[in-house]
Design a protein around this motif. Sequence first.
Motif, PDB file in Angstrom:
ATOM      1  N   VAL A  73      55.926  60.572  21.891  1.00 58.90           N
ATOM      2  CA  VAL A  73      54.815  61.764  22.439  1.00 58.90           C
ATOM      3  C   VAL A  73      54.660  61.770  24.059  1.00 58.90           C
ATOM      4  CG1 VAL A  73      53.087  63.599  22.713  1.00 58.90           C
ATOM      5  CG2 VAL A  73      54.385  63.453  20.429  1.00 58.90           C
ATOM      6  N   ASN A  74      54.693  62.121  24.876  1.00 57.88           N
ATOM      7  CA  ASN A  74      54.677  61.590  26.558  1.00 57.88           C
ATOM      8  C   ASN A  74      52.985  61.972  26.475  1.00 57.88           C
ATOM      9  OD1 ASN A  74      54.600  61.556  28.996  1.00 57.88           O
ATOM     10  ND2 ASN A  74      56.154  63.404  29.579  1.00 57.88           N
ATOM     11  N   PRO A  75      52.877  61.270  26.938  1.00 54.88           N
ATOM     12  CA  PRO A  75      51.335  61.052  27.268  1.00 54.88           C
ATOM     13  C   PRO A  75      51.038  61.620  28.356  1.00 54.88           C
ATOM     14  CG  PRO A  75      51.820  59.145  27.867  1.00 54.88           C
ATOM     15  CD  PRO A  75      52.799  59.473  27.208  1.00 54.88           C
ATOM     16  N   GLU A  76      51.218  62.329  28.826  1.00 57.13           N
ATOM     17  CA  GLU A  76      51.643  62.961  30.088  1.00 57.13           C
ATOM     18  C   GLU A  76      51.698  64.556  29.606  1.00 57.13           C
ATOM     19  OE1 GLU A  76      49.951  62.355  32.841  1.00 57.13           O
ATOM     20  OE2 GLU A  76      50.420  59.644  32.424  1.00 57.13           O
ATOM     21  N   ASN A  77      52.264  64.473  29.189  1.00 57.70           N
ATOM     22  CA  ASN A  77      52.468  66.586  28.706  1.00 57.70           C
ATOM     23  C   ASN A  77      52.129  66.115  27.099  1.00 57.70           C
ATOM     24  OD1 ASN A  77      53.325  68.839  28.806  1.00 57.70           O
ATOM     25  ND2 ASN A  77      55.116  68.608  28.913  1.00 57.70           N
ATOM     26  N   PRO A  78      51.103  65.325  26.293  1.00 55.70           N
ATOM     27  CA  PRO A  78      50.945  65.594  24.448  1.00 55.70           C
ATOM     28  C   PRO A  78      51.020  67.158  24.234  1.00 55.70           C
ATOM     29  CG  PRO A  78      49.186  65.388  25.896  1.00 55.70           C
ATOM     30  CD  PRO A  78      50.304  65.151  26.307  1.00 55.70           C
ATOM     31  N   SER A  79      51.441  68.170  24.883  1.00 61.16           N
ATOM     32  CA  SER A  79      50.732  69.242  24.178  1.00 61.16           C
ATOM     33  C   SER A  79      52.585  69.972  23.686  1.00 61.16           C
ATOM     34  CB  SER A  79      50.319  70.805  24.795  1.00 61.16           C
ATOM     35  OG  SER A  79      50.557  70.242  26.607  1.00 61.16           O
ATOM     36  N   SER A  80      53.142  69.157  24.551  1.00 59.28           N
ATOM     37  CA  SER A  80      54.496  69.934  24.499  1.00 59.28           C
ATOM     38  C   SER A  80      55.165  69.430  22.784  1.00 59.28           C
ATOM     39  CB  SER A  80      55.001  69.436  25.834  1.00 59.28           C
ATOM     40  OG  SER A  80      57.096  69.678  24.583  1.00 59.28           O
ATOM     41  N   PRO A  81      55.264  70.357  22.207  1.00 57.00           N
ATOM     42  CA  PRO A  81      56.260  69.953  20.607  1.00 57.00           C
ATOM     43  C   PRO A  81      56.996  69.261  20.838  1.00 57.00           C
ATOM     44  CG  PRO A  81      56.252  72.155  20.882  1.00 57.00           C
ATOM     45  CD  PRO A  81      55.569  71.855  22.042  1.00 57.00           C
ATOM     46  N   THR A  82      58.312  69.049  22.257  1.00 56.12           N
ATOM     47  CA  THR A  82      59.501  68.901  22.347  1.00 56.12           C
ATOM     48  C   THR A  82      59.425  67.692  23.270  1.00 56.12           C
ATOM     49  OG1 THR A  82      59.868  70.296  23.471  1.00 56.12           O
ATOM     50  CG2 THR A  82      60.557  70.365  21.444  1.00 56.12           C
ATOM     51  N   ASP A  83      58.257  67.655  24.107  1.00 55.45           N
ATOM     52  CA  ASP A  83      58.251  65.777  25.024  1.00 55.45           C
ATOM     53  C   ASP A  83      58.723  64.886  24.989  1.00 55.45           C
ATOM     54  OD1 ASP A  83      58.506  64.882  27.014  1.00 55.45           O
ATOM     55  OD2 ASP A  83      57.208  65.719  28.321  1.00 55.45           O
ATOM     56  N   PHE A  84      59.448  63.948  24.290  1.00 54.58           N
ATOM     57  CA  PHE A  84      59.476  62.683  23.757  1.00 54.58           C
ATOM     58  C   PHE A  84      59.639  61.452  24.755  1.00 54.58           C
ATOM     59  CE2 PHE A  84      59.534  65.582  19.920  1.00 54.58           C
ATOM     60  CZ  PHE A  84      58.616  65.195  19.259  1.00 54.58           C
ATOM     61  N   VAL A 333      54.167  79.704   9.222  1.00 53.36           N
ATOM     62  CA  VAL A 333      53.720  78.102   8.475  1.00 53.36           C
ATOM     63  C   VAL A 333      54.210  77.244   9.141  1.00 53.36           C
ATOM     64  CG1 VAL A 333      54.136  79.023   6.281  1.00 53.36           C
ATOM     65  CG2 VAL A 333      56.172  78.314   7.437  1.00 53.36           C
ATOM     66  N   SER A 334      55.645  77.633  10.271  1.00 50.71           N
ATOM     67  CA  SER A 334      55.052  77.121  11.508  1.00 50.71           C
ATOM     68  C   SER A 334      54.530  76.540  12.808  1.00 50.71           C
ATOM     69  CB  SER A 334      56.159  76.821  12.087  1.00 50.71           C
ATOM     70  OG  SER A 334      57.528  78.205  12.396  1.00 50.71           O
ATOM     71  N   TYR A 335      54.077  75.636  13.114  1.00 55.09           N
ATOM     72  CA  TYR A 335      53.694  75.140  14.527  1.00 55.09           C
ATOM     73  C   TYR A 335      53.421  76.542  15.194  1.00 55.09           C
ATOM     74  CZ  TYR A 335      50.195  72.896  18.158  1.00 55.09           C
ATOM     75  OH  TYR A 335      49.777  72.828  19.261  1.00 55.09           O
ATOM     76  N   PRO A 336      52.128  76.987  15.784  1.00 58.34           N
ATOM     77  CA  PRO A 336      52.501  78.184  16.775  1.00 58.34           C
ATOM     78  C   PRO A 336      53.195  78.809  17.980  1.00 58.34           C
ATOM     79  CG  PRO A 336      50.456  78.259  15.769  1.00 58.34           C
ATOM     80  CD  PRO A 336      50.859  77.280  15.333  1.00 58.34           C
ATOM     81  N   ASP A 337      53.243  76.610  18.148  1.00 56.54           N
ATOM     82  CA  ASP A 337      53.707  77.091  19.745  1.00 56.54           C
ATOM     83  C   ASP A 337      55.131  76.270  20.137  1.00 56.54           C
ATOM     84  OD1 ASP A 337      51.770  77.983  21.272  1.00 56.54           O
ATOM     85  OD2 ASP A 337      50.238  76.559  21.947  1.00 56.54           O
ATOM     86  N   HIS A 338      55.717  75.466  18.995  1.00 53.16           N
ATOM     87  CA  HIS A 338      56.627  75.304  18.904  1.00 53.16           C
ATOM     88  C   HIS A 338      57.930  76.732  19.011  1.00 53.16           C
ATOM     89  CE1 HIS A 338      60.431  73.110  16.946  1.00 53.16           C
ATOM     90  NE2 HIS A 338      60.128  71.980  17.687  1.00 53.16           N
ATOM     91  N   PRO A 339      59.123  75.900  19.326  1.00 54.42           N
ATOM     92  CA  PRO A 339      60.160  77.306  20.121  1.00 54.42           C
ATOM     93  C   PRO A 339      60.813  78.029  18.629  1.00 54.42           C
ATOM     94  CG  PRO A 339      60.448  75.078  21.216  1.00 54.42           C
ATOM     95  CD  PRO A 339      59.477  74.678  19.875  1.00 54.42           C
ATOM     96  N   LEU A 340      60.578  76.762  17.488  1.00 52.87           N
ATOM     97  CA  LEU A 340      61.074  77.373  16.410  1.00 52.87           C
ATOM     98  C   LEU A 340      60.208  78.360  15.822  1.00 52.87           C
ATOM     99  CD1 LEU A 340      62.730  74.837  14.423  1.00 52.87           C
ATOM    100  CD2 LEU A 340      63.801  76.256  15.840  1.00 52.87           C
TER     101      LEU A 340
END
Lengths: 537, 323
Positions: A73-84, A333-340
Amino acid sequence: MRLTQLMRPAFALAAAAVVAVGFGVPPAKAAPKKGGVMTFVVPDEPPSWDGHRETTFALIHPFAPFYSLLIKVNPENPSSPTDFVCDLCTEMPKPADGGKTYTFKLRQGVKFHDGTPLTAHDVVASFKKIISPPKGVTSARVAYFVMVDSVSAPDNHTVVFKLKYPSGAFIPALATPYNFIYSKAKLDADIRWYEKNVMGSGPFKFVAREAGAFVKGERNKDFYVKDRPYLDGFEAIFSSKQALRVQAIRGDRAAIEFRGFPPKSRDDLVKALGKDITVQESPWNCVLLFTPNSKKKPFDDVRVRRALTLAVDRWGGSKHLSQIAIVKPVGGVSYPDHPLAPKKAELEQIAGFWPDINKSRAEAKRLLKEAGQENLKFTLINRAIDQPYTIVGTWLIDQWRQIGVTVDQKMDPTGPFYAKLRSSDFDVTMDFNCQSVINPLLDIGKFLSADKGNESYGGYTDRTLDKMFDDMNRTGDEAEQKKLMLAFEKRVLDEQAHSFVTLWWNRIIPHRSYVKGWKVSPSHYLNQDLANVWLDK
Amino acid sequence: MYQYTLKRMLLMIPTLLGAGILVFILMRLIPGDICVLRMAGGSGYVDPKAIANCHAELGLDRSPVMQFLDFIWGFARFDFGNSMWTGRPIVEEISLRFELSLQIAIMATLTAILLAIPLGTISAVKQNTWIDYLVRGFSIAGIAMPSFWLGILIILGLLITTKSVFGTPWMPPIKYVPIWVDPLYNLSMTIFPALATGYRYSAVATRMTRSALLEVLREDYVRTARAKGLVQQVIIRRHALKNALLPVVTIIGIEFAFLMGGLVVTEQVFNLNGLGKLFVASVSNHDYAMTQALVMLVVAIFIFTNFVVDIVYAWLDPRIRYK
């Protein structure tokens, strides 16, 4: 996510809390300083030291700094669920072969802490141990890689993953922080060597460990990222009592605890330390559930199950409970901030999330009457852990009381609690789903039919639901995934009312203000290699 | 005396065997499974095959009788095996903690003795005066206050006081360093838990010293001593206190043995990596092997302490002879 320098205590707790949760302005970026040893507290101790085997965060906090990952996970942007981003690789690969082949090029010149070179063969050996461990060796994450057909190393610096089918779950699974890259030579000599030994290629080298007491690491001078790590070393001290961990930060015996504290502890530290404490908060990829036992009457009746979720005011609960417990975000059931994840308007269409709680409870009463269960009484089993189990359990009882349902709460220690779940010896149980990398496509496996062997304790069999899960995991089309996810949410939470979400957790990390370069993530498993952390002393 | 010692040592065997049977059965009556806890503790997916594999690895797939025989045979050879939780040798895990627990137990016992005997004596001698009331109040407070709670108060008190006096809050260290490595650092960590525990321990012993001494002071031989013109100090020190100490020694012995494994919460409050913390962790982790070894160790400590207490009896009261 908020990174907040808090005001002097003279401005009072209220002002500080507002700043912490709402109007924080990240401090101006200062140049990182080298040196110093950071001490942090860890609430638990891992059974073994093998990341491939263990599931506890207690392994990640003291041991992740010793290891590299293929991607992270991007250490500069760890809150993003899609930034690897790459760790050992040089560039995030584009999938080929219709999404079925991923080719990773590795950094050159990476060395293990014993001086031996790290090659693609080490990466392959590590992932083979995780994906298809030999007989007698335990891997906790075999199921994460069901889509993987093979992993190979055509040369010393290339790793190729071939998938059975395209899957959006693959990259997040690869970024799981437990996927430590081990030395092939060590694994060949003894595949269980890493259970009791440490030898990685991460930013820190292992120095010492005392059982039940501490783990110590020192800077890896040959680390492959230039000028990292900043710290000379770290010391992870095991401390099981939360009160002591809070006081340890207050008394500067520790700079930080990476799991999280309840709101009261945050407020106490802010009050006591003022500008010397910084609070970072984030929604947490952990959620408390409650699940009726579908094998048991009257919970075999979907009307009764549906009534239980309709009684719960999640929107109101979020507002009030977040002041005393580590829960806050409302989601399905899916993480609230995720695009899905469903948007608020979509969520409000699902039973238990209706904006009008009175209408919702009236419907709950009607359903109970229709099912002949107007005076329903049952026992809720719960884990004997204060935060947030007991608090949320007690809140649920009050919610159900408002539709005329009487509930006893029975608290059990972890062992007996799981024994009851596995033997289906309960009416309704509290449960939780806590994951590391946000990967809804796999994380929702918790809700599949009981015979799918995925820790689903409701005792139900729902092949339609299982098929939705499979379809979601076998398509690379995000729009299709989103559509299926919404249908999945509706089926679990509403139409079939199998299992229910209460509130998602809220991660609160108060730490000494001199700790810089660490950013809170939505999981206490992520962003823990400490390579970017420095001390402003 | 030799015969007596030998007999006492032989009696240890059935006592330890009984304790072994009891702990073996009790541990297996607690619902839960170490493998489930270890692999599904985070509620993540774990393959049932992995759990079966873990059972086989730990020997939990064998019959309970075989497991029990293995445990007893290992114990008879002083081979406790490996911890089921960490996989490390139990002797290594226990010895790490034993040193710290022993230090705290000794320091708390010394605190208790230094407080209890003078205070109990003064209280008895000055019966029903303000001094007696003060000492009794002090000791009742000690009994009423759990040592872990006192520990929390000590830490909070230190944090608040040091912050207001020096501007920086200070609390005892949370990482143990042996006394021979850094005596000052070691004492700054251990003195406070020793005081918190020693105070509660001294409270019981103070009350026992007071009541035993009051009883002895009413004996005929004390009256005779007074009639002979002996000064009060000599009567107390040479004649009364020695006899009054018999029940006090019993209390001190029992408490000492208790401290070796029973400081569960106090250890957590001060982050002491002692036997009590290990005990709790091993029970909650369903680590049968570790719990069994710890119970056997504590039983052995109790038996040994009782034996030492019996020897001290003979020294305190020459009329006591063991045959």
